[in-house]
Design an enzyme around this catalytic site. Structure first.
Site, PDB file in Angstrom:
ATOM      1  N   LYS A   1       1.234  14.180   1.929  1.00  0.00           N
ATOM      2  CA  LYS A   1      -0.393  14.738   1.167  1.00  0.00           C
ATOM      3  C   LYS A   1      -0.049  16.109   1.607  1.00  0.00           C
ATOM      4  O   LYS A   1      -1.231  16.602   0.791  1.00  0.00           O
ATOM      5  CB  LYS A   1      -1.410  13.688   2.208  1.00  0.00           C
ATOM      6  CG  LYS A   1      -1.274  12.143   2.435  1.00  0.00           C
ATOM      7  CD  LYS A   1      -2.568  11.083   3.049  1.00  0.00           C
ATOM      8  CE  LYS A   1      -2.175  10.462   3.909  1.00  0.00           C
ATOM      9  NZ  LYS A   1      -3.284   9.500   2.792  1.00  0.00           N
TER      10      LYS A   1
ATOM     11  N   THR B   1      -8.421   6.623  -2.404  1.00  0.00           N
ATOM     12  CA  THR B   1      -9.971   6.988  -2.109  1.00  0.00           C
ATOM     13  C   THR B   1     -10.794   7.435  -2.436  1.00  0.00           C
ATOM     14  O   THR B   1     -11.584   7.048  -2.434  1.00  0.00           O
ATOM     15  CB  THR B   1      -9.966   5.279  -1.334  1.00  0.00           C
ATOM     16  OG1 THR B   1      -9.549   5.511  -0.046  1.00  0.00           O
ATOM     17  CG2 THR B   1      -9.008   3.766  -1.431  1.00  0.00           C
TER      18      THR B   1
ATOM     19  N   LYS C   1     -14.666   8.173  -3.954  1.00  0.00           N
ATOM     20  CA  LYS C   1     -15.969   9.107  -3.136  1.00  0.00           C
ATOM     21  C   LYS C   1     -16.363  10.326  -3.637  1.00  0.00           C
ATOM     22  O   LYS C   1     -17.363  10.729  -3.841  1.00  0.00           O
ATOM     23  CB  LYS C   1     -15.596   8.643  -2.313  1.00  0.00           C
ATOM     24  CG  LYS C   1     -15.347   7.210  -1.026  1.00  0.00           C
ATOM     25  CD  LYS C   1     -14.951   7.513   0.397  1.00  0.00           C
ATOM     26  CE  LYS C   1     -13.728   5.864   1.030  1.00  0.00           C
ATOM     27  NZ  LYS C   1     -13.045   6.242   1.793  1.00  0.00           N
TER      28      LYS C   1
ATOM     29  N   LYS D   1      -7.961  13.521   5.373  1.00  0.00           N
ATOM     30  CA  LYS D   1      -7.117  12.594   5.347  1.00  0.00           C
ATOM     31  C   LYS D   1      -6.118  12.377   5.958  1.00  0.00           C
ATOM     32  O   LYS D   1      -6.497  13.694   7.053  1.00  0.00           O
ATOM     33  CB  LYS D   1      -6.169  12.328   4.026  1.00  0.00           C
ATOM     34  CG  LYS D   1      -5.730  13.028   3.199  1.00  0.00           C
ATOM     35  CD  LYS D   1      -5.059  13.703   1.935  1.00  0.00           C
ATOM     36  CE  LYS D   1      -6.513  13.499   0.605  1.00  0.00           C
ATOM     37  NZ  LYS D   1      -6.496  12.294  -0.069  1.00  0.00           N
ATOM     38  N   ARG D   2      -5.486  11.458   6.364  1.00  0.00           N
ATOM     39  CA  ARG D   2      -4.465  11.144   7.737  1.00  0.00           C
ATOM     40  C   ARG D   2      -3.570  12.676   6.756  1.00  0.00           C
ATOM     41  O   ARG D   2      -3.422  12.669   6.083  1.00  0.00           O
ATOM     42  CB  ARG D   2      -3.447   9.864   7.042  1.00  0.00           C
ATOM     43  CG  ARG D   2      -3.804   9.223   8.320  1.00  0.00           C
ATOM     44  CD  ARG D   2      -3.218   7.948   8.173  1.00  0.00           C
ATOM     45  NE  ARG D   2      -2.163   7.030   7.517  1.00  0.00           N
ATOM     46  CZ  ARG D   2      -1.090   8.058   6.702  1.00  0.00           C
ATOM     47  NH1 ARG D   2      -0.820   8.282   7.470  1.00  0.00           N
ATOM     48  NH2 ARG D   2      -0.858   7.271   5.184  1.00  0.00           N
TER      49      ARG D   2
ATOM     50  N   HIS E   1       0.655  -1.654  -0.093  1.00  0.00           N
ATOM     51  CA  HIS E   1       0.057   0.051   0.163  1.00  0.00           C
ATOM     52  C   HIS E   1       0.765   1.375  -0.189  1.00  0.00           C
ATOM     53  O   HIS E   1       0.672   2.459   0.259  1.00  0.00           O
ATOM     54  CB  HIS E   1      -0.835  -0.132   1.283  1.00  0.00           C
ATOM     55  CG  HIS E   1      -1.819  -0.474   1.308  1.00  0.00           C
ATOM     56  ND1 HIS E   1      -3.761  -0.688   0.573  1.00  0.00           N
ATOM     57  CD2 HIS E   1      -1.788  -2.545   1.583  1.00  0.00           C
ATOM     58  CE1 HIS E   1      -4.172  -1.867   0.664  1.00  0.00           C
ATOM     59  NE2 HIS E   1      -2.856  -2.590   0.995  1.00  0.00           N
TER      60      HIS E   1
HETATM   61  C1  H2P Z   1      -3.080   4.031   2.241  1.00  0.00           C
HETATM   62  C2  H2P Z   1      -2.131   4.218   0.696  1.00  0.00           C
HETATM   63  C3  H2P Z   1      -3.054   4.816   0.148  1.00  0.00           C
HETATM   64  C4  H2P Z   1      -4.123   4.371  -0.541  1.00  0.00           C
HETATM   65  C5  H2P Z   1      -4.264   3.113   1.110  1.00  0.00           C
HETATM   66  C6  H2P Z   1      -5.255   2.189   0.359  1.00  0.00           C
HETATM   67  C7  H2P Z   1      -1.823   2.915   3.219  1.00  0.00           C
HETATM   68  O1  H2P Z   1      -3.326   4.518   2.872  1.00  0.00           O
HETATM   69  O2  H2P Z   1      -1.609   5.394   1.575  1.00  0.00           O
HETATM   70  O3  H2P Z   1      -2.726   5.332  -0.616  1.00  0.00           O
HETATM   71  O4  H2P Z   1      -4.840   4.657  -1.393  1.00  0.00           O
HETATM   72  O5  H2P Z   1      -3.076   3.111   1.609  1.00  0.00           O
HETATM   73  O6  H2P Z   1      -4.570   1.152  -0.247  1.00  0.00           O
HETATM   74  P1  H2P Z   1      -3.132   6.059   3.914  1.00  0.00           P
HETATM   75  O7  H2P Z   1      -2.874   7.229   3.630  1.00  0.00           O
HETATM   76  O8  H2P Z   1      -4.579   6.778   3.816  1.00  0.00           O
HETATM   77  O9  H2P Z   1      -3.821   5.447   4.948  1.00  0.00           O
END
Ligand code: H2P
Length: 835
Positions: free
Chosen positions: A573, A675, A679, A567-568, A375
């Protein structure tokens, strides 16, 4: 044979179910019945919480029946199933979703209305299940929804954290973390399953035994046993297609462990040991501060992985009686990021040490069942555990890891790059150095059948930058599955106005076939449809404005452009890029009091990991700058900035349907997918974003002309880095930029100058690792384009409709079908009322 009584009872139960679905009176009676007989109160006395509990009990009648039918079908057909192992599941609230999926939402709403209760108010009683940090955990939740909806045999496995992600309070602009005890008064959706308790060994030492025939056996003498208690949360597929489970493990001390110490008179010790074991499932780790509890975090990962594997073996052996010949045919296990990767050596151990299978046969099974999803490319998120921790907690697993590594380096790597020690050093599971480390991502790749990234560009970078040698070795193992989100929660349930429009234009099955929303595209220039679409948006904005007033005390005009970044909080970001632009606008307004701009409301929601100081300073900066702007009469309300506290799933459900602009502004190459970008688009927001993650695929579907793309591409970023990026060049050559960066280092906004100055410092002396300054000018230009388009109502409505109607690809149903066809190879089953 069934007795007449049983048969009659079944007929009654079925009739009961149908009337419960359709008949408002029956539903009403049921709620009152549960209020009295399940909750034990009366209509007069009942609190809102009690009414909500009665509503849940009523829904559970339908849910548990469907769950039983689902499990019966899967068991009798001995189906192949996927087991989704994830340290995080960000489920949010379940009430509206479950009622919608059961197709009883309207019945329930009317029933409650007749009882004088507003269903929306009741649903606010539910605490979010916040067992995750952000996108990764929410993705797992969307996948559960799709698996149940598509009726694929599946189980989600995770940790039953006592405290989910912290509750965020904002005091004087600063983030304060408060415990999130989401089930303080119990959670009526979950069921404890004592019949499936597991016991997991930990600690101790390994003894090498030599048998008379000279063969060697390893015997692990663990120091402790931990009890894993499973809690099941039913996941309701749309229209009741199937009900699957999310099984979460809670840690408890085993009786014997406690009792021995207790008997020996060590009452206090017994209590301490009890507390130590219970700590394992106590808290969710915000993922940026791993240093704090390395031991505990690895223990958590091992604990839930081991419990889940034992549960899988138990279920398999119910029909296969320890014959592992069919195991890989029946079982697929998906590792959601590196968190559950310890499951790999654990399954080896269970098969070799406990089931007596040969190493080679066990390895064949293991490499058939596991697959791994990556991820993120951020190095700090690719887990590595010090070898010394393994020695203490998991000595047998460490031996197994060494053995896997030895065979891999000497057989596979040696065969490909004979004598190349540099390659071996790089690909080894063990990282040499002053503190030897176990690289969990390398272990995952070596043992997995398939490895996937979460968007096209990310999967490409996984192959080319993260694991180039592995992908040379095993090109077929690498693949892409672009993320998706469930349209049931993120359109149907959270945006009823828009759902109604799609019902009319695309037919009522659009939540199952999101592609069919494309039926709206031909109307993108139809003035009537444009008006209808934008009226829906406006109504959602009015509702959000009220929420903003309630939570932040700030008055905002729903006619203004709502620009949202939720978002976080993380530097990559780039919430601070957004903030620099706000400062830039503010500065222009102050410089020219006669200036008129498109009125704008900037809305933020974000939690920062508690140990991430700069991220917390950014939250503080947004708050103090917002405060100043919101109260500055000189700018005549043309600009507002709000930070909505305690960002979580249920808040996102209120914000997203009301957004005009979706800020997706990560440094290209850093956001694996995103994601929320999907949305927002589904709900008719326009993306202001970089060519990063799934943004690229989103604009390919919705039209680049209907969104605002800016900034460096992945290639530009790589080139600039190679050339040597110097933020001072941008600072010195752009007056506007210099002015706003310097503004941060002043006491204009706050007496705590230090906190804001730290942001400036990171952007200059700190080297600006995420190239905020390099993208500033381009960001400003893109925002300006957005403001201009917003002033042209017809053009904006066209773009909003095109976005919403073009998101078919981003349903999590499509993602799950990709996983099913390319990785899991599952069949789905129609669930009939058979028992
Ligand atoms: C993470 C990634 C996102 C990805 C999500 C799901 C770790 O989420 O950074 O880009 O869409 O996984 O695959 P997040 O940063 O929102 O905690």
């Amino acid at each position: 044979a069934e007795t007449k009584a049983v048969a009659a009872a079944k007929v009654d139960a079925r009739a009961d179910k149908n009337s419960l679905k359709l008949d408002v009176n029956v539903f009403k009676e049921k709620i009152v019945h549960h209020l009295r007989c399940t909750i034990g109160t009366s209509e007069k006395k009942a609190s809102k919480l009690a009414w909500w509990q009665a509503l849940v009990a009523t829904a559970n009648e339908l849910i548990f029946d469907r769950l039983t039918q689902t499990q019966y079908t899967h068991a009798t057909k001995d189906t192949r199933a996927v087991h989704y192992l994830s340290a995080e599941f960000l489920m949010g609230r379940l009430t509206v979703n479950n009622l919608v999926s059961l197709e009883v939402y309207n019945t329930a709403k009317s029933a409650l209305q007749e009882l004088g209760i507003d269903i929306n108010e009741l649903c606010e009683e539910e605490t979010d299940m916040a067992l995750g940090n952000g996108g990764l955990g929410r993705l797992a939740a969307c996948f559960m929804d799709s698996l149940a909806t598509l009726a694929y045999p599946s189980v989600g496995y995770g940790i039953h954290y006592e405290n989910g992600l912290f509750r965020q309070e904002i005091r004087e602009g600063r983030q304060i973390e408060r415990p999130d005890s989401w089930r303080e008064y119990g959670c009526p959706w979950e069921v404890c399953r004592p019949e499936s308790v597991q016991e997991v060994p930990i600690g101790g030492f390994v003894e090498t035994q030599t048998a008379p025939d000279g063969s060697i056996r390893k015997v692990w003498h663990p120091e402790h046993m931990i009890k894993g208690v499973p809690w099941d949360i039913p996941v309701v597929g749309f229209r009741g297609a199937s009900v699957t489970i999310l099984r979460l493990w809670e840690s408890r001390p085993t009786e014997s462990f406690n009792w021995d110490v207790f008997n020996a008179g060590g009452y206090v010790d017994a209590q301490n040991e009890k507390a130590a074991v219970e700590t394992i499932s106590k808290v969710l780790y915000p993922n940026d501060s791993t240093e704090a509890g390395k031991m505990l975090r690895l223990t958590q990962q091992y604990f839930f992985s081991s419990c889940s594997l034992r549960d899988i073996l138990r279920r398999y052996n119910r029909t296969h009686f320890h014959d592992y010949g069919e195991f890989a045919k029946k079982i697929a296990i998906q590792l959601n990021d590196t968190h559950p990767v310890i499951a790999i050596p654990e399954l080896m151990r269970l098969l070799v040490d406990e089931e007596g299978i040969s190493w080679d046969a066990a390895w064949e099974i293991v490499t058939e069942v596991f697959s791994y999803t990556n991820h993120t490319l951020l190095p700090e998120a690719l887990e590595k555990w010090p070898v010394y921790i393994f020695e203490k907690l998991l000595p047998r697993h460490l031996e197994i890891i060494y053995e896997i590594n030895y065979r891999f380096l000497n057989e596979v790597v040696e065969a490909k790059w004979s004598g190349d020690d540099e390659k071996k050093r790089k690909l080894s599971i063990i990282e040499e150095g002053p503190c030897k480390m176990v690289r969990m991502a390398n272990l995952a790749v070596i043992a997995s059948r398939k490895i996937n990234g979460v968007a096209e560009i990310h999967s490409k970078l996984v192959r080319e930058n993260l694991f180039p040698e592995f992908s040379t070795l095993w090109p077929d193992r690498f693949c892409n599955v672009t993320n998706g989100v469930t349209p049931r929660r993120w359109m149907l349930a959270c945006n009823p106005g828009l759902a109604e429009l799609y019902n009319e234009i695309a037919g009522k099955d659009w939540p199952l076939h999101l592609d069919s929303c494309a039926a709206l595209r031909p109307y993108a220039d139809d003035p009537q449809i444009q008006k209808r679409f934008m009226d829906i948006k406006f109504k959602n904005k009015v509702a959000l404005a009220a929420e903003i007033k309630k939570l932040c005390g700030v008055e905002v005009d729903p006619h203004a452009m709502f620009d949202v970044q939720i978002k976080r909080l993380h530097e990559y970001k780039r919430q601070h890029l957004n903030l620099l632009y706000i400062l830039h606008l503010y500065r222009k307004l102050l410089a020219d009091p006669a200036m008129r701009i498109v009125p704008q409301v900037f809305i933020f929601g974000a939690k920062a990991a508690p140990a991430y100081t700069l991220a917390k300073n950014i939250i503080y900066a947004i708050n103090v700058i917002g405060d100043k702007i919101n109260n500055d009469y000189r700018i005549r309300n043309q600009l507002k900035v709000v930070f909505m506290p305690n960002y979580r799933v249920s808040l996102a459900e209120k914000i997203i349907p009301a957004a005009d602009i979706s800020e997706q502004i990560s440094t290209a190459g850093y956001e694996a997918s995103g994601t929320s970008n999907m949305k927002f688009s589904m709900n008719g927001a326009l993306t202001l974003g970089t060519m990063d993650g799934a943004n690229i695929e989103i604009v390919a579907e919705a039209g680049v002309e209907n969104n605002f793309i800016f900034g460096m591409s992945v290639k530009d970023v790589q080139e600039l880095k190679a050339k040597g990026y110097n933020p001072w060049d941008f600072y010195n050559s752009n007056q506007d930029l210099r002015a706003v960066v310097d503004w941060l280092d002043s006491d204009f906004f706050t007496e705590d100058r230090q906190a804001l100055a730290s942001i400036k410092h990171s952007l200059l002396e700190g080297g600006d690792p995420y190239m905020v300054l390099a993208d500033f000018a381009s960001y400003c230009a893109a925002h300006k384009r957005a403001e201009e388009m917003y002033a042209d109502k017809a053009r904006w409505a066209h773009a909003a409709i095109m976005n919403s109607a073009s998101m078919g690809k981003f349903s999590s149903d499509r993602s799950i079908e990709d996983y099913v066809h390319n990785i899991w190879k599952l069949k789905n089953y129609e669930i009939k009322d058979e028992i």
